[in-house]
Design a protein around this motif. Sequence first.
Motif, PDB file in Angstrom:
ATOM      1  N   ASN A  61       0.792  -1.226   0.000  1.00 16.61           N
ATOM      2  CA  ASN A  61       0.000   0.000   0.000  1.00 16.61           C
ATOM      3  C   ASN A  61       0.824   1.275   0.000  1.00 16.61           C
ATOM      4  O   ASN A  61       0.268   2.375   0.006  1.00 16.61           O
ATOM      5  CB  ASN A  61      -0.951  -0.007   1.200  1.00 16.61           C
ATOM      6  CG  ASN A  61      -2.010  -1.098   1.084  1.00 16.61           C
ATOM      7  OD1 ASN A  61      -2.089  -1.791   0.075  1.00 16.61           O
ATOM      8  ND2 ASN A  61      -2.814  -1.257   2.117  1.00 16.61           N
ATOM      9  N   LEU A  64       0.069   4.154  -2.564  1.00 19.72           N
ATOM     10  CA  LEU A  64      -1.141   4.940  -2.365  1.00 19.72           C
ATOM     11  C   LEU A  64      -0.874   6.237  -1.609  1.00 19.72           C
ATOM     12  O   LEU A  64      -1.590   7.229  -1.791  1.00 19.72           O
ATOM     13  CB  LEU A  64      -2.182   4.105  -1.604  1.00 19.72           C
ATOM     14  CG  LEU A  64      -2.808   2.943  -2.374  1.00 19.72           C
ATOM     15  CD1 LEU A  64      -3.619   2.067  -1.441  1.00 19.72           C
ATOM     16  CD2 LEU A  64      -3.673   3.457  -3.512  1.00 19.72           C
ATOM     17  N   ASN A 181      -8.412  -7.335  -9.095  1.00 15.39           N
ATOM     18  CA  ASN A 181      -8.921  -5.990  -9.321  1.00 15.39           C
ATOM     19  C   ASN A 181      -9.936  -5.564  -8.274  1.00 15.39           C
ATOM     20  O   ASN A 181      -9.982  -4.394  -7.893  1.00 15.39           O
ATOM     21  CB  ASN A 181      -9.541  -5.922 -10.716  1.00 15.39           C
ATOM     22  CG  ASN A 181      -8.642  -6.545 -11.760  1.00 15.39           C
ATOM     23  OD1 ASN A 181      -8.851  -7.683 -12.162  1.00 15.39           O
ATOM     24  ND2 ASN A 181      -7.615  -5.828 -12.171  1.00 15.39           N
ATOM     25  N   PHE A 185      -9.120  -2.395  -6.230  1.00 18.82           N
ATOM     26  CA  PHE A 185     -10.063  -1.275  -6.183  1.00 18.82           C
ATOM     27  C   PHE A 185     -10.506  -1.000  -4.754  1.00 18.82           C
ATOM     28  O   PHE A 185     -10.573   0.146  -4.309  1.00 18.82           O
ATOM     29  CB  PHE A 185     -11.272  -1.574  -7.069  1.00 18.82           C
ATOM     30  CG  PHE A 185     -12.346  -0.525  -6.997  1.00 18.82           C
ATOM     31  CD1 PHE A 185     -12.180   0.696  -7.632  1.00 18.82           C
ATOM     32  CD2 PHE A 185     -13.512  -0.739  -6.278  1.00 18.82           C
ATOM     33  CE1 PHE A 185     -13.166   1.680  -7.574  1.00 18.82           C
ATOM     34  CE2 PHE A 185     -14.501   0.233  -6.202  1.00 18.82           C
ATOM     35  CZ  PHE A 185     -14.323   1.448  -6.859  1.00 18.82           C
ATOM     36  N   GLY A 188      -8.142   0.978  -2.638  1.00 24.27           N
ATOM     37  CA  GLY A 188      -8.202   2.404  -2.926  1.00 24.27           C
ATOM     38  C   GLY A 188      -9.336   3.077  -2.179  1.00 24.27           C
ATOM     39  O   GLY A 188      -9.182   4.173  -1.626  1.00 24.27           O
ATOM     40  N   VAL A 189     -10.491   2.406  -2.141  1.00 24.62           N
ATOM     41  CA  VAL A 189     -11.641   2.941  -1.414  1.00 24.62           C
ATOM     42  C   VAL A 189     -11.348   3.003   0.089  1.00 24.62           C
ATOM     43  O   VAL A 189     -11.625   4.007   0.759  1.00 24.62           O
ATOM     44  CB  VAL A 189     -12.888   2.070  -1.672  1.00 24.62           C
ATOM     45  CG1 VAL A 189     -14.052   2.527  -0.804  1.00 24.62           C
ATOM     46  CG2 VAL A 189     -13.275   2.127  -3.151  1.00 24.62           C
ATOM     47  N   ILE A 308      -4.946   8.646  -6.199  1.00 21.14           N
ATOM     48  CA  ILE A 308      -5.528   7.392  -5.729  1.00 21.14           C
ATOM     49  C   ILE A 308      -6.637   6.947  -6.677  1.00 21.14           C
ATOM     50  O   ILE A 308      -6.820   5.750  -6.926  1.00 21.14           O
ATOM     51  CB  ILE A 308      -6.062   7.548  -4.291  1.00 21.14           C
ATOM     52  CG1 ILE A 308      -4.893   7.732  -3.316  1.00 21.14           C
ATOM     53  CG2 ILE A 308      -6.902   6.344  -3.883  1.00 21.14           C
ATOM     54  CD1 ILE A 308      -5.307   7.975  -1.880  1.00 21.14           C
ATOM     55  N   SER A 312      -7.066   3.295  -8.460  1.00 24.20           N
ATOM     56  CA  SER A 312      -8.276   2.482  -8.334  1.00 24.20           C
ATOM     57  C   SER A 312      -8.906   2.185  -9.689  1.00 24.20           C
ATOM     58  O   SER A 312      -9.391   1.081  -9.934  1.00 24.20           O
ATOM     59  CB  SER A 312      -9.289   3.193  -7.427  1.00 24.20           C
ATOM     60  OG  SER A 312      -8.785   3.322  -6.116  1.00 24.20           O
ATOM     61  N   GLU A 315      -7.165  -0.662 -11.462  1.00 23.96           N
ATOM     62  CA  GLU A 315      -7.570  -1.962 -10.951  1.00 23.96           C
ATOM     63  C   GLU A 315      -8.999  -2.311 -11.365  1.00 23.96           C
ATOM     64  O   GLU A 315      -9.287  -3.450 -11.751  1.00 23.96           O
ATOM     65  CB  GLU A 315      -7.447  -1.983  -9.423  1.00 23.96           C
ATOM     66  CG  GLU A 315      -6.032  -1.863  -8.906  1.00 23.96           C
ATOM     67  CD  GLU A 315      -5.245  -3.160  -9.069  1.00 23.96           C
ATOM     68  OE1 GLU A 315      -5.778  -4.124  -9.662  1.00 23.96           O
ATOM     69  OE2 GLU A 315      -4.097  -3.201  -8.612  1.00 23.96           O
ATOM     70  N   LEU A 316      -9.897  -1.351 -11.279  1.00 28.59           N
ATOM     71  CA  LEU A 316     -11.298  -1.608 -11.602  1.00 28.59           C
ATOM     72  C   LEU A 316     -11.466  -2.010 -13.060  1.00 28.59           C
ATOM     73  O   LEU A 316     -12.221  -2.937 -13.381  1.00 28.59           O
ATOM     74  CB  LEU A 316     -12.139  -0.363 -11.286  1.00 28.59           C
ATOM     75  CG  LEU A 316     -13.652  -0.502 -11.456  1.00 28.59           C
ATOM     76  CD1 LEU A 316     -14.194  -1.552 -10.491  1.00 28.59           C
ATOM     77  CD2 LEU A 316     -14.336   0.836 -11.228  1.00 28.59           C
TER      78      LEU A 316
END
Length: 470
Positions: A61, A64, A181, A185, A188-189, A308, A312, A315-316
């Motif tokens: 992480n 990020l 993913n 994702f 990130g959230v 960020i 995300s 990944e999404l």
Amino acid sequence: MTQSTTNGTGADKGPMMFLAAPPPTERLDDTTVAKRYPKLRLQVFMGIFIGYAGFYLIRNNIPLVGSLLIDEGRLDELGIGIIANAALIAYGFSKFLSGTVSDRSNARYFLPIGLLLSAVANLVVAFVPAVSASLALFAVVMFINGWFQGMGWPPCGRVLVHWFSTNERGIKTSIWNVAHNVGGFAVGVLAALGLSLTDNDWTAVFWLPALVAIVVAVIAFFLIRDTPESQGLPTIEEYRDDPAKVEDDAADAELSMWAVVRKHVLRNRTMVLLALANVFVYALRYGVLTWTPIYLSQVRGASLAGGIAGFSLFELAGIVGTLLCGWASDRIFRGNRSITGIAFMVAVGLAVAVYWLTPESSPLWVSLVAVTFIGGLIYGPVMLIGLQALDLSPRRVAGTAAGFTGLFGYVIGATLASSGIGLVVQNFGWDVTFIMLLVFVVITVVFFAIINKDEKVAIEAHRRRTDTLA
């Protein structure tokens, strides 16, 4: 089909007896098999999907909050690269070595234990001040975290080859691969949530996802089962009348585990080529992903939240690309993963060029769209190489074969993607960095083209065995 005790489904206890794979149990009657098999297939699939997504909540992480740590003067670009590299290199070695253990271990225990230990490492980063005060100590803890992370992929590969047969494995693996993913994702959230709740305290990006990962590990334990035979069910090949591309060699039963690994992995031309291709696929994947928040901040003027968001979205978007890639490899290219990989890599190259050449005066959303397309495309080849390792090796060494390709991808590819790119950015700038990424695309396409020759031989052999059964 009776499995020998050395294939990971029998009584071979290996180095850790409590992790040993459960032996086959008494075969259930046909009526019970017909009812139980589909339900368990769905259950174990959900277990490895949710479980592996959990690993991505706490894998690495540091990118990020990279721009935040740089602004606070805690680290520079090279320091971030070193820490990220420590985690990825450890993951690469662990993925290979864990694969050799996982091939003989109970997936139900192996995956949750690795996830719990990784969560502990992330909690240490967050709550032990001495870790963040020292670059060396930070890197050591993230190395340990990376080692535990390596316990995630091999048991998932083991479940995939034992519960899903050859002619469905492309689609099933691509769906499972979306766990990358979903987890990427979700972190990130969670990172954005943690930062907002703590007034941009960077430690929240580590402790909040770690707590969620602990819950995920418990869920995975209750869902996963090791092999169909351990549940009184027939092998997946018998259940679906679908032989493997590469059959187990009966002579291997007389060999030690490492002798089988040397024979089918280390001295296997196809596995070596897949490992080399994986170097550049992972250099592209992490070369873009790791540096997206910093690139968008330094070059495109994005805020911390904007950086960020790019992470995300990368990944999404991989969810759609991975599913499309798996479907195309099974349905359009009729099981030929290499040609599918070439098509996706060419598209990756085009997306990287757009990401690089977008004028700095353009709105931020243009760059976010470009990085979204890169994420949507690169996860296809990421998935394909792991799938090819499963397809083109006997299932008794499937986890080891996939771990071998991961070893090259994470150790060498990670070096190029993290500290390597950090050095290039610092000394030569972003333009040279993007040229290097495009060269990686070309090299990967060349490797896929060579691998395609070997894969065609395996596909033809599989078709002959299928016709014989029919």
